[in-house]
Structures are given as structure tokens and as C-alpha cells.
Write a protein that holds these residues in place. Structure first.
Motif, PDB file in Angstrom:
ATOM      1  N   ASP A 189       0.811  -1.208   0.000  1.00  0.00           N
ATOM      2  CA  ASP A 189       0.000   0.000   0.000  1.00  0.00           C
ATOM      3  C   ASP A 189       0.852   1.270   0.000  1.00  0.00           C
ATOM      4  O   ASP A 189       0.531   2.239  -0.678  1.00  0.00           O
ATOM      5  CB  ASP A 189      -0.949   0.012   1.199  1.00  0.00           C
ATOM      6  CG  ASP A 189      -2.011   1.080   1.051  1.00  0.00           C
ATOM      7  OD1 ASP A 189      -2.819   0.962   0.112  1.00  0.00           O
ATOM      8  OD2 ASP A 189      -1.999   2.047   1.834  1.00  0.00           O
ATOM      9  N   PHE A 195       1.914   1.707  -3.424  1.00  0.00           N
ATOM     10  CA  PHE A 195       0.785   2.190  -4.212  1.00  0.00           C
ATOM     11  C   PHE A 195       0.593   3.691  -4.030  1.00  0.00           C
ATOM     12  O   PHE A 195       0.428   4.440  -4.996  1.00  0.00           O
ATOM     13  CB  PHE A 195      -0.482   1.433  -3.805  1.00  0.00           C
ATOM     14  CG  PHE A 195      -1.711   1.899  -4.511  1.00  0.00           C
ATOM     15  CD1 PHE A 195      -1.910   1.620  -5.855  1.00  0.00           C
ATOM     16  CD2 PHE A 195      -2.672   2.635  -3.835  1.00  0.00           C
ATOM     17  CE1 PHE A 195      -3.049   2.049  -6.506  1.00  0.00           C
ATOM     18  CE2 PHE A 195      -3.815   3.062  -4.486  1.00  0.00           C
ATOM     19  CZ  PHE A 195      -4.004   2.774  -5.822  1.00  0.00           C
ATOM     20  N   GLN A 196       0.652   4.144  -2.792  1.00  0.00           N
ATOM     21  CA  GLN A 196       0.516   5.578  -2.496  1.00  0.00           C
ATOM     22  C   GLN A 196       1.610   6.378  -3.190  1.00  0.00           C
ATOM     23  O   GLN A 196       1.361   7.413  -3.796  1.00  0.00           O
ATOM     24  CB  GLN A 196       0.643   5.841  -0.986  1.00  0.00           C
ATOM     25  CG  GLN A 196      -0.288   5.055  -0.098  1.00  0.00           C
ATOM     26  CD  GLN A 196      -1.674   5.630  -0.053  1.00  0.00           C
ATOM     27  OE1 GLN A 196      -1.845   6.821  -0.258  1.00  0.00           O
ATOM     28  NE2 GLN A 196      -2.662   4.783   0.169  1.00  0.00           N
ATOM     29  N   SER A 228      -2.792   0.650 -11.084  1.00  0.00           N
ATOM     30  CA  SER A 228      -3.715  -0.091 -10.243  1.00  0.00           C
ATOM     31  C   SER A 228      -2.992  -0.742  -9.075  1.00  0.00           C
ATOM     32  O   SER A 228      -1.796  -1.035  -9.145  1.00  0.00           O
ATOM     33  CB  SER A 228      -4.422  -1.168 -11.050  1.00  0.00           C
ATOM     34  OG  SER A 228      -3.508  -2.176 -11.399  1.00  0.00           O
ATOM     35  N   ARG A 229      -3.763  -0.969  -8.043  1.00  0.00           N
ATOM     36  CA  ARG A 229      -3.236  -1.657  -6.874  1.00  0.00           C
ATOM     37  C   ARG A 229      -2.762  -3.059  -7.267  1.00  0.00           C
ATOM     38  O   ARG A 229      -1.742  -3.544  -6.790  1.00  0.00           O
ATOM     39  CB  ARG A 229      -4.365  -1.756  -5.848  1.00  0.00           C
ATOM     40  CG  ARG A 229      -3.978  -2.046  -4.457  1.00  0.00           C
ATOM     41  CD  ARG A 229      -5.190  -1.886  -3.555  1.00  0.00           C
ATOM     42  NE  ARG A 229      -5.555  -0.486  -3.407  1.00  0.00           N
ATOM     43  CZ  ARG A 229      -5.054   0.296  -2.449  1.00  0.00           C
ATOM     44  NH1 ARG A 229      -4.186  -0.188  -1.585  1.00  0.00           N
ATOM     45  NH2 ARG A 229      -5.417   1.553  -2.368  1.00  0.00           N
ATOM     46  N   GLN A 230      -3.536  -3.683  -8.123  1.00  0.00           N
ATOM     47  CA  GLN A 230      -3.165  -5.031  -8.560  1.00  0.00           C
ATOM     48  C   GLN A 230      -1.807  -5.036  -9.245  1.00  0.00           C
ATOM     49  O   GLN A 230      -1.007  -5.958  -9.067  1.00  0.00           O
ATOM     50  CB  GLN A 230      -4.230  -5.579  -9.513  1.00  0.00           C
ATOM     51  CG  GLN A 230      -3.942  -6.980  -9.982  1.00  0.00           C
ATOM     52  CD  GLN A 230      -3.944  -7.977  -8.859  1.00  0.00           C
ATOM     53  OE1 GLN A 230      -4.887  -8.054  -8.097  1.00  0.00           O
ATOM     54  NE2 GLN A 230      -2.879  -8.749  -8.717  1.00  0.00           N
ATOM     55  N   VAL A 289       0.642  -3.151  -8.604  1.00  0.00           N
ATOM     56  CA  VAL A 289       1.658  -3.071  -7.563  1.00  0.00           C
ATOM     57  C   VAL A 289       1.899  -4.450  -6.956  1.00  0.00           C
ATOM     58  O   VAL A 289       3.044  -4.877  -6.789  1.00  0.00           O
ATOM     59  CB  VAL A 289       1.240  -2.051  -6.480  1.00  0.00           C
ATOM     60  CG1 VAL A 289       2.200  -2.095  -5.304  1.00  0.00           C
ATOM     61  CG2 VAL A 289       1.178  -0.657  -7.071  1.00  0.00           C
ATOM     62  N   TYR A 290       0.825  -5.170  -6.671  1.00  0.00           N
ATOM     63  CA  TYR A 290       0.993  -6.530  -6.148  1.00  0.00           C
ATOM     64  C   TYR A 290       1.740  -7.405  -7.149  1.00  0.00           C
ATOM     65  O   TYR A 290       2.637  -8.158  -6.794  1.00  0.00           O
ATOM     66  CB  TYR A 290      -0.361  -7.158  -5.822  1.00  0.00           C
ATOM     67  CG  TYR A 290      -0.925  -6.718  -4.493  1.00  0.00           C
ATOM     68  CD1 TYR A 290      -0.347  -7.158  -3.306  1.00  0.00           C
ATOM     69  CD2 TYR A 290      -2.014  -5.869  -4.415  1.00  0.00           C
ATOM     70  CE1 TYR A 290      -0.853  -6.759  -2.078  1.00  0.00           C
ATOM     71  CE2 TYR A 290      -2.533  -5.471  -3.188  1.00  0.00           C
ATOM     72  CZ  TYR A 290      -1.955  -5.920  -2.029  1.00  0.00           C
ATOM     73  OH  TYR A 290      -2.447  -5.529  -0.810  1.00  0.00           O
TER      74      TYR A 290
END
Lengths: 165, 165
Positions: B45, B48-49, B59-61, B63-64
DNA sequence: CGCATTCTTTTGACTGAATCAAAAGAAGGG
DNA sequence: CCCTTCTTTTGATTCAGTCAAAAGAATGCG
């Protein structure tokens, strides 16, 4: 693999353990302690499953509550290996560590090989005050080594307790 | 606390790091590497920020995915302290450990004080073959020690990177 | 022994962290 | 410049655990 007597004895002192910690003696708490005595390194869900037999109707939330209370009162220790849900054990107060199997997640105890070892007191601590050092060994358990040699023996379930000598 | 040059340099070698590992060079990957270089021990997170500024719309995804790819290819290391989401760092391949602050979750690096220390080779391993030993120190970071002395100074946000010397 | 207080448990909603899967989009080799 | 393959997006879904209110038990006391 475990004598009947041991399990019964555990049943008996669950109550005194709880009283000693100032906790009320209830059926879910006793059952959780008995389950942990029989299956060290059990997850909350493992405990829930185990208790479903001994004490049907116990809620999952009760298991979380009890495990949390036991941990908060020093009756149980919580360990949280990466990639695994939290696991609990009644062995507390001694300086021991854990080996986790990278393929099946089985956990076993390891006594600290060198007591309060030198490497467990780091040199520069970036301004931190250290309270404790936690050591986790990662490797492959006996069962998974076996499976690696003889592939295709099918799945290899509950590997949670077997490892404890 | 970090020179401009360092950040730019990091930007540059993100691409070669990726190519060296056989991964395609994409904007999200570059941005994640830059973010990790600037903020070691960042969570998904946090990354992501950080990226939301440099590369809006990521997207957050993604980043994962990127963090997972970096970890799988040895470009980043994932650490998962109990009670914290996974954190990532670019420092890989050397034998170092971590101190985690029990009150704010800040993480700092610690060099292994005694190299391949004796205590990291346990005696009886319950049949396991050991691959590695992971040491996590738990304690209180400098900031939280401060707060403990002068209570009531209000909340104490982003303590993620500050600890690295 | 029975009651009142306080602690536990149940029930059910809810969160955070991460994963899965299908469709759309970009990187790199030819 | 195009084609293939790898990435990213979008959105649903899972897993592990927490929160909160109401119902139910355990202890202390009279």
C-alpha cells in the motif's frame, strides 16, 4: 503417538492454568487448552476443527477470543510465520524457536542452540531498544523430503503436529 | 535525507535490473523500484501511495504483481513481520535481518552481527533440512521511546523509512 | 443455596490484505 | 511495422481476523 495419560493430565490442569492467570474456567477455554496440548502449533482454524468434536457448537469467534486471551496472559504463545495463519502453542517462557517447512507449512520446535547467543545481540540497532530476538528457520520437513524423492504420492494433509519429536 | 542524485541513479538502473532478470521494462515496474529505493520496507500500500503521485492511474493489482515478480526474481525481498502487511526491500543477497518496532511497526535493517553464526545452525532439527535462518528483533524505535518519555505528543505517522541510518 | 455482577460467548456484519480470472493494452523480437 | 507474449486493468472473491450488541455462564457474596 501420545499416551492417553498425557491428554487427561492436560485436561486437569487447564483449569488451574486458567485460574492461575485470573481467567474464568469455561468449557471453550478448557477445550482450547486441551486441543493445543494435543496439537502444538495449531492454527485458530485447526483448534476450531478439533473442538468441534469435543465441544460441538463452539463458535469460531470464541476460539479467537480464547486464543487471544491465552496469548495476552502468557499461557500461550502466538507465532506467525510468513504465508501462514497464526499458530499457537502452550510452550511459553523458554527460549525456543521454530522451523517451518516451506512446502507444507509444518512447524517444529527448536531449542536455541547457543542460549543467549552473541548473534542475537546486534551491533548497531538504529536507535532501537531491543526486547527480544525471534528466529525462524525455513527448510523442508521429513515428509516433504520423502515426497520429493518419491514424487506423485498424493497429497499430504495435516502436517501440523507430526514434527514434534 | 537522500541526495537527488541517488534517486535519479535508481531511476536509471531500474531498467537494467529488470532486463537483467529477464523482465520487461514497464512504467509500473520502474516506478515500484524507484519507490522501494526511496522507501525501504514499504508495504504494497505504501508503494501504491507513492506511485499514485509519480504514475497516476496505476492499479493496486499492478503493484501486487510487480512486487511479487520482483520478489520471485530475486530483485526484492519480502518480509512479513507478525501483525504487519508484507514489506519489501531492494536489498537482497546479503545476510541481514530486521528490527521491528512493537509500537509503531517501523522496520530497520540490522547486519548479522556474527556472520553465519553458530546459533543459526540448530542442533536437532526434527528431521528438517534447513535452508535459511531468519532473525527478527522486536523492540522500540527511537521515536516511540521519545513518545514514551513525553506522552501525549500526538500521533506519529509514517515511520516506515526514517529508521534506516 | 441463590442472586447479582461481571466476564464470556454467540451471532452476524465488516475490514484489510491479498489472490484469481478475463479482457484490454503495451514490449520486444523479427 | 506487425505479431506474439507478457503486463496491466477491472472487478469479483477469498482468507484471516476484528468489531459490536445481545444473550448466556462463572464467580463472589449474602
Amino acid at each position: 503417538m501420545r499416551t492417553h495419560a498425557v491428554v487427561e493430565a492436560t485436561q486437569v490442569d487447564a483449569a488451574s492454568l486458567l485460574r492461575g492467570a485470573g481467567l474464568r474456567v469455561t468449557k471453550p477455554r478448557t477445550a482450547v487448552i486441551v486441543a493445543l496440548a494435543a496439537t502444538p502449533h495449531a492454527s485458530a482454524d485447526d483448534v476450531f476443527q478439533a473442538i468441534a468434536i469435543a465441544l460441538p457448537g463452539t463458535s469460531r469467534q470464541a476460539v479467537y477470543n480464547v486464543l487471544g486471551d491465552l496469548a495476552d496472559n502468557g499461557l500461550a504463545q502466538r507465532i506467525e510465520p510468513a504465508g501462514s495463519p497464526a499458530r499457537y502453542e502452550l510452550r511459553v517462557g523458554d527460549n525456543h524457536h521454530h522451523i517451518v517447512c516451506t512446502s507444507c507449512g509444518a512447524v517444529a520446535d527448536v531449542d536455541c542452540a547457543v542460549g543467549h547467543a552473541p548473534c542475537l545481540t546486534p551491533h548497531h540497532t538504529a536507535g532501537f531498544v531491543i526486547d527480544e530476538a525471534e528466529v525462524t528457520y525455513w527448510g523442508t520437513c521429513a515428509d516433504c523430503q520423502q515426497l520429493a524423492r518419491v514424487p506423485d504420492s498424493s497429497s499430504h494433509a495435516s502436517a501440523i503436529q507430526g514434527e514434534t519429536p
